[in-house]
Design a protein around this motif. Sequence first.
Motif, PDB file in Angstrom:
ATOM      1  N   MET A 133       0.793  -1.226   0.000  1.00 42.67           N
ATOM      2  CA  MET A 133       0.000   0.000   0.000  1.00 42.67           C
ATOM      3  C   MET A 133       0.825   1.276   0.000  1.00 42.67           C
ATOM      4  O   MET A 133       0.385   2.294  -0.547  1.00 42.67           O
ATOM      5  CB  MET A 133      -0.941   0.014   1.207  1.00 42.67           C
ATOM      6  CG  MET A 133      -2.072  -0.997   1.120  1.00 42.67           C
ATOM      7  SD  MET A 133      -3.077  -0.823  -0.388  1.00 42.67           S
ATOM      8  CE  MET A 133      -3.792   0.805  -0.146  1.00 42.67           C
ATOM      9  N   ARG A 134       1.981   1.270   0.608  1.00 40.17           N
ATOM     10  CA  ARG A 134       2.736   2.523   0.745  1.00 40.17           C
ATOM     11  C   ARG A 134       3.095   3.167  -0.594  1.00 40.17           C
ATOM     12  O   ARG A 134       2.949   4.391  -0.749  1.00 40.17           O
ATOM     13  CB  ARG A 134       3.958   2.295   1.629  1.00 40.17           C
ATOM     14  CG  ARG A 134       3.557   2.121   3.100  1.00 40.17           C
ATOM     15  CD  ARG A 134       4.623   1.458   3.925  1.00 40.17           C
ATOM     16  NE  ARG A 134       5.790   2.301   4.076  1.00 40.17           N
ATOM     17  CZ  ARG A 134       6.912   1.892   4.682  1.00 40.17           C
ATOM     18  NH1 ARG A 134       6.975   0.676   5.197  1.00 40.17           N
ATOM     19  NH2 ARG A 134       7.930   2.702   4.790  1.00 40.17           N
ATOM     20  N   THR A 149      -6.052  12.473 -15.172  1.00 33.11           N
ATOM     21  CA  THR A 149      -7.124  11.504 -14.984  1.00 33.11           C
ATOM     22  C   THR A 149      -6.557  10.257 -14.323  1.00 33.11           C
ATOM     23  O   THR A 149      -5.497   9.767 -14.708  1.00 33.11           O
ATOM     24  CB  THR A 149      -7.755  11.133 -16.339  1.00 33.11           C
ATOM     25  OG1 THR A 149      -8.160  12.318 -17.000  1.00 33.11           O
ATOM     26  CG2 THR A 149      -8.949  10.228 -16.146  1.00 33.11           C
ATOM     27  N   VAL A 150      -7.266   9.744 -13.316  1.00 36.29           N
ATOM     28  CA  VAL A 150      -6.792   8.585 -12.553  1.00 36.29           C
ATOM     29  C   VAL A 150      -7.751   7.420 -12.768  1.00 36.29           C
ATOM     30  O   VAL A 150      -8.969   7.576 -12.666  1.00 36.29           O
ATOM     31  CB  VAL A 150      -6.698   8.904 -11.050  1.00 36.29           C
ATOM     32  CG1 VAL A 150      -6.207   7.684 -10.266  1.00 36.29           C
ATOM     33  CG2 VAL A 150      -5.769  10.097 -10.813  1.00 36.29           C
ATOM     34  N   LEU A 151      -7.189   6.244 -13.061  1.00 34.83           N
ATOM     35  CA  LEU A 151      -7.974   5.021 -13.162  1.00 34.83           C
ATOM     36  C   LEU A 151      -7.662   4.167 -11.937  1.00 34.83           C
ATOM     37  O   LEU A 151      -6.519   3.756 -11.722  1.00 34.83           O
ATOM     38  CB  LEU A 151      -7.623   4.256 -14.437  1.00 34.83           C
ATOM     39  CG  LEU A 151      -8.328   2.907 -14.618  1.00 34.83           C
ATOM     40  CD1 LEU A 151      -9.840   3.099 -14.713  1.00 34.83           C
ATOM     41  CD2 LEU A 151      -7.811   2.181 -15.853  1.00 34.83           C
ATOM     42  N   VAL A 152      -8.691   3.912 -11.117  1.00 35.66           N
ATOM     43  CA  VAL A 152      -8.537   3.112  -9.902  1.00 35.66           C
ATOM     44  C   VAL A 152      -9.053   1.706 -10.189  1.00 35.66           C
ATOM     45  O   VAL A 152     -10.217   1.525 -10.567  1.00 35.66           O
ATOM     46  CB  VAL A 152      -9.319   3.727  -8.725  1.00 35.66           C
ATOM     47  CG1 VAL A 152      -9.022   2.968  -7.439  1.00 35.66           C
ATOM     48  CG2 VAL A 152      -8.971   5.209  -8.565  1.00 35.66           C
ATOM     49  N   LEU A 153      -8.189   0.725 -10.005  1.00 34.75           N
ATOM     50  CA  LEU A 153      -8.528  -0.665 -10.293  1.00 34.75           C
ATOM     51  C   LEU A 153      -8.559  -1.468  -9.004  1.00 34.75           C
ATOM     52  O   LEU A 153      -7.870  -1.143  -8.036  1.00 34.75           O
ATOM     53  CB  LEU A 153      -7.501  -1.272 -11.258  1.00 34.75           C
ATOM     54  CG  LEU A 153      -7.321  -0.551 -12.593  1.00 34.75           C
ATOM     55  CD1 LEU A 153      -6.097  -1.084 -13.321  1.00 34.75           C
ATOM     56  CD2 LEU A 153      -8.553  -0.712 -13.452  1.00 34.75           C
ATOM     57  N   GLY A 154      -9.342  -2.524  -8.990  1.00 32.37           N
ATOM     58  CA  GLY A 154      -9.378  -3.380  -7.811  1.00 32.37           C
ATOM     59  C   GLY A 154     -10.640  -4.202  -7.755  1.00 32.37           C
ATOM     60  O   GLY A 154     -11.644  -3.884  -8.407  1.00 32.37           O
ATOM     61  N   GLU A 155     -10.588  -5.261  -6.960  1.00 32.91           N
ATOM     62  CA  GLU A 155     -11.757  -6.123  -6.790  1.00 32.91           C
ATOM     63  C   GLU A 155     -12.890  -5.363  -6.106  1.00 32.91           C
ATOM     64  O   GLU A 155     -12.682  -4.326  -5.489  1.00 32.91           O
ATOM     65  CB  GLU A 155     -11.377  -7.338  -5.942  1.00 32.91           C
ATOM     66  CG  GLU A 155     -10.372  -8.268  -6.590  1.00 32.91           C
ATOM     67  CD  GLU A 155     -10.011  -9.438  -5.681  1.00 32.91           C
ATOM     68  OE1 GLU A 155     -10.604  -9.569  -4.587  1.00 32.91           O
ATOM     69  OE2 GLU A 155      -9.121 -10.228  -6.067  1.00 32.91           O
ATOM     70  N   THR A 156     -14.073  -5.921  -6.184  1.00 28.67           N
ATOM     71  CA  THR A 156     -15.222  -5.353  -5.480  1.00 28.67           C
ATOM     72  C   THR A 156     -14.931  -5.306  -3.978  1.00 28.67           C
ATOM     73  O   THR A 156     -14.446  -6.273  -3.400  1.00 28.67           O
ATOM     74  CB  THR A 156     -16.474  -6.215  -5.732  1.00 28.67           C
ATOM     75  OG1 THR A 156     -16.774  -6.193  -7.125  1.00 28.67           O
ATOM     76  CG2 THR A 156     -17.663  -5.686  -4.950  1.00 28.67           C
ATOM     77  N   GLY A 157     -15.205  -4.142  -3.372  1.00 25.99           N
ATOM     78  CA  GLY A 157     -15.032  -4.009  -1.936  1.00 25.99           C
ATOM     79  C   GLY A 157     -13.675  -3.537  -1.482  1.00 25.99           C
ATOM     80  O   GLY A 157     -13.429  -3.426  -0.284  1.00 25.99           O
ATOM     81  N   GLU A 293      -3.753   0.623  -8.664  1.00 23.73           N
ATOM     82  CA  GLU A 293      -4.358  -0.695  -8.494  1.00 23.73           C
ATOM     83  C   GLU A 293      -4.373  -1.047  -7.009  1.00 23.73           C
ATOM     84  O   GLU A 293      -3.324  -1.276  -6.407  1.00 23.73           O
ATOM     85  CB  GLU A 293      -3.589  -1.739  -9.298  1.00 23.73           C
ATOM     86  CG  GLU A 293      -4.285  -3.064  -9.377  1.00 23.73           C
ATOM     87  CD  GLU A 293      -3.712  -3.972 -10.458  1.00 23.73           C
ATOM     88  OE1 GLU A 293      -4.138  -5.136 -10.540  1.00 23.73           O
ATOM     89  OE2 GLU A 293      -2.829  -3.511 -11.221  1.00 23.73           O
ATOM     90  N   VAL A 294      -5.568  -1.077  -6.426  1.00 21.78           N
ATOM     91  CA  VAL A 294      -5.704  -1.350  -5.000  1.00 21.78           C
ATOM     92  C   VAL A 294      -5.710  -2.859  -4.783  1.00 21.78           C
ATOM     93  O   VAL A 294      -6.584  -3.555  -5.307  1.00 21.78           O
ATOM     94  CB  VAL A 294      -7.008  -0.741  -4.442  1.00 21.78           C
ATOM     95  CG1 VAL A 294      -7.073  -0.940  -2.931  1.00 21.78           C
ATOM     96  CG2 VAL A 294      -7.104   0.735  -4.793  1.00 21.78           C
ATOM     97  N   PRO A 295      -4.751  -3.395  -4.034  1.00 22.62           N
ATOM     98  CA  PRO A 295      -4.686  -4.850  -3.855  1.00 22.62           C
ATOM     99  C   PRO A 295      -5.821  -5.354  -2.975  1.00 22.62           C
ATOM    100  O   PRO A 295      -6.343  -4.619  -2.127  1.00 22.62           O
ATOM    101  CB  PRO A 295      -3.324  -5.062  -3.172  1.00 22.62           C
ATOM    102  CG  PRO A 295      -3.051  -3.780  -2.468  1.00 22.62           C
ATOM    103  CD  PRO A 295      -3.659  -2.708  -3.322  1.00 22.62           C
ATOM    104  N   PRO A 296      -6.229  -6.609  -3.145  1.00 23.87           N
ATOM    105  CA  PRO A 296      -7.251  -7.180  -2.262  1.00 23.87           C
ATOM    106  C   PRO A 296      -6.730  -7.276  -0.834  1.00 23.87           C
ATOM    107  O   PRO A 296      -5.514  -7.333  -0.602  1.00 23.87           O
ATOM    108  CB  PRO A 296      -7.506  -8.566  -2.861  1.00 23.87           C
ATOM    109  CG  PRO A 296      -6.281  -8.881  -3.660  1.00 23.87           C
ATOM    110  CD  PRO A 296      -5.759  -7.569  -4.154  1.00 23.87           C
TER     111      PRO A 296
END
Length: 444
Positions: A133-134, A149-157, A293-296
């Motif tokens: 995360m850091r 423009t920012v594209l945020v990726l990641g699983e639901t939740g 890309e936000v990790p699960p």
Amino acid sequence: MDVTVVGRNRLEVRGGTLTVVAGSNGRGGELVVGAEKRVLGRNEQCDLVLEDKKVSAVHCEVVATERGVLLRDLGSRNGTFIGDVRIVEVFLTARATVRCGECELQFVPASPEAVDLPEINGFGPLVGASAAMRPIFDKLRKAAATDLTVLVLGETGTGKELVAQALHEASPRAKKPFVVVDCGSIPASLAESVLFGHERGAFTGAVDKRVSPFVEADGGTVFLDELGELPLDVQPKLLRALAEQRIKPVGSNTYRPVNVRVIAATRRDLVREVNAGGFRSDLYFRVAQVRAEVPPLRQRVEDIPAIVRKMVTDLGKASDFERITHDSLERLMRHDWPGNVRELRNVVAVAIAFNPEGPIDLSQHLHLLSTPAETSPIASRTFQDAKKDVLNRFEREYFTALHAETAGNVSEMGRRAAMERAHVRSYLRRHGLIDTSRGRDDLD
């Protein structure tokens, strides 16, 4: 990011270099692979451009990890090969020849490299000190000050909307509106109207004028949630609006200039959608000027105590965290969290609501950690009885958490649950979450 942490503020990765040796005109013929993902393909926005008609627009990606360079095919039409073997993903640890279409690339590994981790443990409402995360927090902090423009990726939740809100609040546009557009809930036939507005009488049923969210957010931020669900025929119009910073409502002959920053999010793999023909490559690169890309949660379980502390503070009072047992936190860190941070928030909200005093065992509210007697059809119970018990428990915990998070606002509960308010009220009554003696059962 798959890494070995060397002390608290450093991590070790094994990268390398990819060099085009045949099949392309040599433009951008070499790529140094580090801890940031890089993409190869025919599109001119790729990090390594391969000018070959048999190469897909965005063909494959590479990133340095502790195990070597991870090479992953992105659903390309003609495949990615190591020798004669077509790969989905592979770790490159020694010299190898990679083939994409008619292009050949020589991979040469590099020595392990220690990379500094940014000393940042959160961004807005988001917290965590994990190596996963850091770097993301650092990227978001830097991106917030820009209009990129920012594209945020990641699983639901995983908290993509929280990321978007935090970006807005940390930006120079913070005092202007933050407008959310849920692309996943827009009927295909109305997508253009919902995005850009329409004039009265523009089509059958357009009895009133509709204002575009790009106008509502003037000076602020538009958050396009679930962008991957946007119909293909509307995507060129969105691309034009982003590029030209102007929109034309349906039924109008004039363009209107707009001043907004756009943040988009999706749970889909947009690059694979590009190669499958479901998403335009030019729009992808336009919205992915910055990619986060936000990790699960299962990949950063060491952040769970800090996240729980933040949630407890938000839901009640900070001192409630001291009532949470150490054993229950350890059990949370062994859970695989299919619902990610949203599931964790549900567990915390229910635990706080059900335990106003005394020790709190969060793990009691994990469905997958329940005792067999609570969740299985044994002990002489029929299938229907067992199913009814599980559904009742799920309903009670879900609506208890929703009630706690929204302070009893039925309209907000309906929005989050995607249900009519009347249906929400019926569940609240069923589980004793409405005080009917007051003659008023919501806080709308």
